[in-house]
Design a protein around this motif. Structure first.
Motif, PDB file in Angstrom:
ATOM      1  N   SER A 175     -38.410 -10.595   5.845  1.00  0.00           N
ATOM      2  CA  SER A 175     -38.758 -11.462   6.764  1.00  0.00           C
ATOM      3  C   SER A 175     -39.610 -12.186   6.099  1.00  0.00           C
ATOM      4  O   SER A 175     -40.502 -12.680   6.071  1.00  0.00           O
ATOM      5  N   ALA A 176     -39.732 -12.106   4.620  1.00  0.00           N
ATOM      6  CA  ALA A 176     -41.000 -13.142   3.323  1.00  0.00           C
ATOM      7  C   ALA A 176     -40.750 -14.089   3.995  1.00  0.00           C
ATOM      8  O   ALA A 176     -41.613 -15.013   3.739  1.00  0.00           O
ATOM      9  N   ASN A 177     -39.953 -14.952   4.655  1.00  0.00           N
ATOM     10  CA  ASN A 177     -39.653 -16.028   5.163  1.00  0.00           C
ATOM     11  C   ASN A 177     -40.702 -16.323   6.301  1.00  0.00           C
ATOM     12  O   ASN A 177     -40.798 -17.474   6.363  1.00  0.00           O
ATOM     13  N   LEU A 178     -40.944 -15.275   6.832  1.00  0.00           N
ATOM     14  CA  LEU A 178     -42.011 -15.541   8.109  1.00  0.00           C
ATOM     15  C   LEU A 178     -42.934 -15.976   8.033  1.00  0.00           C
ATOM     16  O   LEU A 178     -43.714 -15.344   6.470  1.00  0.00           O
ATOM     17  N   TYR A 179     -43.884 -16.875   8.906  1.00  0.00           N
ATOM     18  CA  TYR A 179     -45.082 -16.954   7.921  1.00  0.00           C
ATOM     19  C   TYR A 179     -46.632 -15.972   8.943  1.00  0.00           C
ATOM     20  O   TYR A 179     -46.098 -15.275  10.060  1.00  0.00           O
ATOM     21  N   TYR A 191     -39.433 -21.688  -0.554  1.00  0.00           N
ATOM     22  CA  TYR A 191     -40.805 -21.235   0.504  1.00  0.00           C
ATOM     23  C   TYR A 191     -41.983 -21.585  -0.091  1.00  0.00           C
ATOM     24  O   TYR A 191     -42.490 -21.223  -1.097  1.00  0.00           O
ATOM     25  N   ASN A 214     -47.368 -14.965   2.472  1.00  0.00           N
ATOM     26  CA  ASN A 214     -46.769 -16.254   2.592  1.00  0.00           C
ATOM     27  C   ASN A 214     -47.214 -16.690   0.741  1.00  0.00           C
ATOM     28  O   ASN A 214     -46.828 -18.130   0.607  1.00  0.00           O
ATOM     29  N   TYR A 235     -49.918 -15.363   9.979  1.00  0.00           N
ATOM     30  CA  TYR A 235     -51.460 -16.218  10.341  1.00  0.00           C
ATOM     31  C   TYR A 235     -52.284 -16.094   9.678  1.00  0.00           C
ATOM     32  O   TYR A 235     -52.944 -14.315   9.261  1.00  0.00           O
ATOM     33  N   ASN A 288     -47.173 -11.502  12.220  1.00  0.00           N
ATOM     34  CA  ASN A 288     -45.842 -11.586  12.313  1.00  0.00           C
ATOM     35  C   ASN A 288     -45.245 -10.382  10.981  1.00  0.00           C
ATOM     36  O   ASN A 288     -46.556  -9.463  11.084  1.00  0.00           O
ATOM     37  N   TYR A 289     -44.486  -9.837  11.242  1.00  0.00           N
ATOM     38  CA  TYR A 289     -44.268  -8.680   9.866  1.00  0.00           C
ATOM     39  C   TYR A 289     -44.575  -9.219   8.508  1.00  0.00           C
ATOM     40  O   TYR A 289     -44.176  -9.893   8.332  1.00  0.00           O
ATOM     41  N   VAL A 291     -42.469 -17.716  13.291  1.00  0.00           N
ATOM     42  CA  VAL A 291     -43.185 -19.271  11.941  1.00  0.00           C
ATOM     43  C   VAL A 291     -41.764 -18.872  11.378  1.00  0.00           C
ATOM     44  O   VAL A 291     -42.338 -17.943  10.523  1.00  0.00           O
ATOM     45  N   GLU A 292     -41.477 -19.543  10.523  1.00  0.00           N
ATOM     46  CA  GLU A 292     -41.429 -19.545   9.023  1.00  0.00           C
ATOM     47  C   GLU A 292     -42.096 -20.519   8.087  1.00  0.00           C
ATOM     48  O   GLU A 292     -42.792 -21.305   8.310  1.00  0.00           O
ATOM     49  N   ARG A 293     -42.193 -20.077   7.108  1.00  0.00           N
ATOM     50  CA  ARG A 293     -42.711 -20.757   6.033  1.00  0.00           C
ATOM     51  C   ARG A 293     -42.182 -21.710   6.281  1.00  0.00           C
ATOM     52  O   ARG A 293     -41.185 -22.298   5.829  1.00  0.00           O
TER      53      ARG A 293
END
Lengths: 482, 417
Positions: free
Chosen positions: B258-262, A106, B287, B264, B277-278, A95-97
């Motif tokens: 991976s800072a673009n990944l959310y 972002y 986030n 939870y 996520n990582y 899941v992307e931000r």
């Protein structure tokens, strides 16, 4: 075979050369007793002759700097021992931000969800060689000592820093070493003194990956069949590929969704409101569309749509109403809904001016004076439909003595008299019209003999769905729904 | 009448006549070659700068790496045979298929001019082979050879068996440590290596590197140095390689972008769900911005960074502990501070994180007596005695051994076994 090339071997070589790109030697002391520190350059060892001459300045007089590294590919060989399930497909969901394409930033909330499928890469061992040209042994030993502590007996590097590249980390093993290419004693010729290292890199070559819209399950529809003969089912399953296809008719459908939320679609003036209800159909202000949608992605204005299913069979989509949604800034449990005109059923009747009880209002009494083209949908507080809303033979009737109209009929002024334009008593099938007062569409079902909003009302779990909730990184909507 | 003999240990007039004739031939027909005379290493094996021509700098490896050259260049006339050569492509670039040249000099003229023979290590500069590379701002540069060996030429012996010609075998010079002074002298125009500068023989379009008075040689001219020495060209290639490698992996290995990944967050506690996520490994709360300066807002999720948790942290707030290596991000969860992630953003190095701290180390250590010493020291040099506490014992041991050895030698003379 379609073309693909991801420069994977090049990346291995780049990172390998990078290891030696910042080795330094100390020169001196010079005549003033001072030392200088000099980086040792590194260059690919198999340049084209043309470029090598360009580097030389096309002159015999320019001098190559010493010491210097030269790195090159000595061999590439497949390693069967590292081979794994060769047809394995590894999947990972991400899941992307949320990403604002305008500000290129972002945000703190979840955005698009993507599934990545990676096919098992092929194990290849790369042999890279590093030659070191020096002009004296002191310099050579300075370089040797610095490299000697790096490899014990390997170092771990990355050929890229993508989290989803399962082969991004690789190991560089120092395999062999030759102190000098020269023989001792040297004899009459003085060759260039080259120290050589031989390295093995256990790499992987990947085919392209598949990036898909997330296959997150948002809804489970369980088909239940009213068949008591278990043996018949068993026989049918054994004979048919699809066990559900062996039975006719529409099965009972049990829908399971996240929270089993219901929604209420209501008219709120110029725009409709969709209120999130709990599983019991009750309004709960604590419910939040944002929290619910975040589990799947994000709302993208003009792209994300909500689908309202009018047909009781979930597999029938012909009558679905689709429209755009936006979060109501004032209520977290309310979406602002704008139905796409194209998805509404075509109107079969002319628009009406408004809905009236003809016994309560009439032209000049709550209504404007009669004018050609005025159309009213009738209702009645006194009649459920069996009795006329406008009874006949009433001399004082403002609608005219001869007019007979029932609730659910539409009457129209033709410039002289009021006449029944739509006879609800004798209509067949479905009819649709627009109420100009609120711009809402109404549907008349000849079976139930009732007018209703075409799509306003309560929708149970499974009878509403949000589409295009995910946006691909380049801004285009992923249309494949899985 | 004495016997006729060309040999006479006394050279005499005949020798002188022939020698002058040969010398005249060199002076008339020889190529003008500039001699950079080797003067010895910059230091001897003990580090002393009082060196001579015969000083050996490294007595173990028997090399003279750091060399002094006389800045006063002397022209000698020599004969050599130009030959066709090809470019020879090697793993280090192109060389000439034959980078060796043989030059003959008139022996006595050489002695008169140089005061000594040409020896290995002397550098020969050939203005006749001047050439202009194709680089931007390139200037004309001469060709340089280094004398490998020098001997009498077989063809240089006269009728009286005395030699007249000195044969030198020389190889193309490299831009290496040994010849730093040669290149520097050429770049500063101190020597005739700058021939062509300021005397109007530079080709059109090429920059004169002379000073305002037309005299070559005030300050180093990078155009000469860069035309002569390809170091800058090749280190630029190295930098480009590194630049491309950085595009693939900028930070130290084990960091993933991976800072673009959310990540939870638990809706009830707002705690990140580990494993959803990582973490990007930037030491920033999940986030949010990868730059903690942007995350440090009043009452925001990140309270600050320091060496101890501040009082008053509320549940769910983050704090970056910079006293750890690498830095660690903690979140207050109930009554405990939970490690969320570590900040692994650091400059790329090939070696591992621990070895990093030993090699890339500029820390200083302040001792209890106030002495400041570098933390990074060779293992063989750590905590060495400041004075030789065993000096006297070494003298005694040496004397004892000398006495014993002398007795052994005397006994061996009498009875060898």
């Amino acid at each position: 075979m379609d073309f693909f090339y991801d420069m994977q071997t090049r990346r291995y070589l780049l990172q390998f050369m990078r290891i030696f790109s910042d080795i330094r030697v100390r020169n001196g002391p010079d005549a003033n007793g001072l030392y200088t520190i000099q980086r040792v350059p590194i260059m690919y060892g198999d340049p084209s002759s043309m470029v090598a001459q360009l580097i030389k300045g096309a002159s015999e007089n320019t001098m190559l700097p010493v010491p210097m590294f030269s790195a090159y590919i000595d061999g590439i060989k497949m390693n069967d021992k590292r081979r794994q399930d060769s047809q394995f497909v590894g999947k990972v969901s991400t899941v992307e931000r949320e990403f604002d394409a305008l500000t290129q930033e972002y945000g703190p909330n979840p955005g698009v969800r993507q599934d990545v499928e990676r096919y098992m890469p092929v194990p290849w061992d790369f042999t890279f060689k590093l030659d070191v040209w020096t002009t004296n042994i002191t310099t050579k030993l300075q370089i040797f000592e610095q490299i000697a502590v790096i490899f014990n007996k390997s170092v771990q590097l990355q050929q890229n820093s993508n989290l989803l590249d399962w082969s991004s980390i690789f190991e560089v093993w120092l395999e062999d070493y030759t102190f000098t290419n020269r023989s001792i004693p040297q004899g009459g010729t003085e060759d260039r003194d080259v120290m050589s290292f031989k390295f093995k890199i256990e790499g992987w070559i990947n085919p392209p990956a598949k990036v898909k819209r997330s296959g997150l399950i948002a809804e489970i529809v369980t088909q239940v069949y009213n068949v008591s003969d278990v043996n018949a089912i068993r026989t049918s399953i054994g004979e048919e590929y699809d066990p559900f296809s062996c039975f006719g008719g529409i099965p009972i459908q049990i829908v399971t969704t996240e929270g089993n939320y219901k929604i209420s679609v209501a008219n709120a003036g110029a725009i409709d409101h969709i209120t999130l209800l709990n599983e019991f159909g009750q309004v709960d202000p604590a419910l939040s569309w944002e929290s619910l949608i975040q589990k799947y992605g994000q709302i993208t204005p003009n792209i994300t749509k909500i689908r309202l299913k009018l047909d009781p069979d979930l597999d029938v989509t012909d009558s679905d109403i689709i429209g755009g949604i936006e979060q109501d800034p004032l209520n977290q449990n309310v979406l602002l809904f704008t139905a796409d005109i194209d998805t509404l059923p075509p109107n079969t009747l002319q628009p009406i001016t408004t809905i009236i009880d003809p016994m309560e209002v009439w032209p000049g009494n709550g209504l404007p004076l009669a004018a050609a083209g005025q159309r009213y949908l009738l209702t009645s507080a006194d009649s459920a439909g069996e009795e006329p809303a406008i009874p006949p033979n009433v001399p004082t009737s403002p609608w005219g003595q001869m007019l007979v109209a029932y609730p659910n009929d539409v009457i129209q002024f033709n410039g002289i008299n009021w006449v029944v334009s739509f006879d609800s008593q004798n209509s067949v099938g479905l009819n649709y019209l627009i109420n100009n007062t609120n711009s809402s569409q109404y549907r008349f079902d000849s079976t139930t003999r009732e007018w209703s909003y075409t799509y306003l009302g309560i929708y149970g779990a499974g009878y509403w769905r949000i589409d295009n909730i995910i946006q691909s990184p380049n801004g285009t909507t992923i249309s494949v729904y899985e | 009448m004495g016997r006729i003999s060309l040999w006479n240990p006394v050279k005499g007039d005949d020798f002188n006549f022939i020698d002058r004739t040969i010398g005249e031939n060199f002076r008339i027909a020889g190529d003008g070659i500039l001699i950079h005379m080797y003067e010895g290493p910059t230091t001897d094996s003990n580090g002393s700068t009082d060196t001579s021509l015969t000083t050996i700098q490294d007595v173990l490896f028997l090399t003279n790496n750091n060399r002094k050259y006389n800045p006063n260049v002397i022209e000698l006339r020599g004969h050599h045979q130009p030959q066709d050569v090809n470019y020879d492509l090697s793993q280090f670039g192109v060389f000439l298929s034959s980078d060796t040249i043989r030059i003959t000099f008139h022996y006595n003229d050489m002695l008169d001019s140089l005061g000594r023979k040409l020896i290995a290590g002397d550098v020969l500069e050939f203005p006749s082979m001047r050439d202009i590379p194709i680089f931007d701002n390139a200037v004309g540069i001469n060709r340089y050879y280094v004398v490998q060996d020098a001997l009498y030429a077989a063809a240089g012996y006269g009728q009286k068996w005395f030699p007249h010609i000195w044969l030198v075998r020389a190889k193309l010079m490299t831009a290496s440590l040994e010849f730093t002074e040669i290149i520097d002298q050429a770049a500063t125009g101190q020597t005739a290596g700058g021939v062509g500068q300021g005397i109007g023989v530079m080709p059109d379009g090429f920059t004169e590197t002379s000073d305002a008075n037309g005299n070559p040689g005030l300050g180093s001219n990078p155009n000469i140095k860069n035309a002569l020495d390809l170091f800058c060209k090749i280190i630029k290639i190295t930098d480009e390689v590194v630049k491309e490698a950085e595009c693939n992996a900028f930070f130290d290995p084990k960091f993933f972008e991976s800072a673009n990944l959310y990540i939870y967050l638990d809706p009830n506690t707002n705690y990140p769900i580990i494993g959803s996520n990582y973490f990007s490994g930037d030491g920033a709360p999940p986030n949010l911005s990868t730059d903690n300066a942007n995350n440090l807002v009043p009452s925001g999720p990140l309270v600050g960074a320091g060496v101890a948790f501040p009082p008053g942290m509320t549940d769910g707030q983050y704090y970056l502990r910079i006293d750890y290596y690498p830095e660690r991000l903690f979140q207050k969860q109930g009554n405990c501070y939970k490690l969320i992630e570590v900040n692994v953003l650091k400059s790329w190095t090939a070696y591992n994180r621990v070895l990093d701290t030993f090699i890339d180390n500029i820390n200083d250590t302040v001792l209890s007596d106030g002495t400041i010493i570098p933390e990074k020291q060779a293992v063989s040099e750590v905590v060495k005695q400041k004075v030789d506490l065993y000096a006297e014992r070494k003298i005694q041991t040496t004397a004892t051994e000398a006495t014993r050895s002398a007795i052994a030698n005397e006994r061996a003379k009498i009875k060898p076994n």
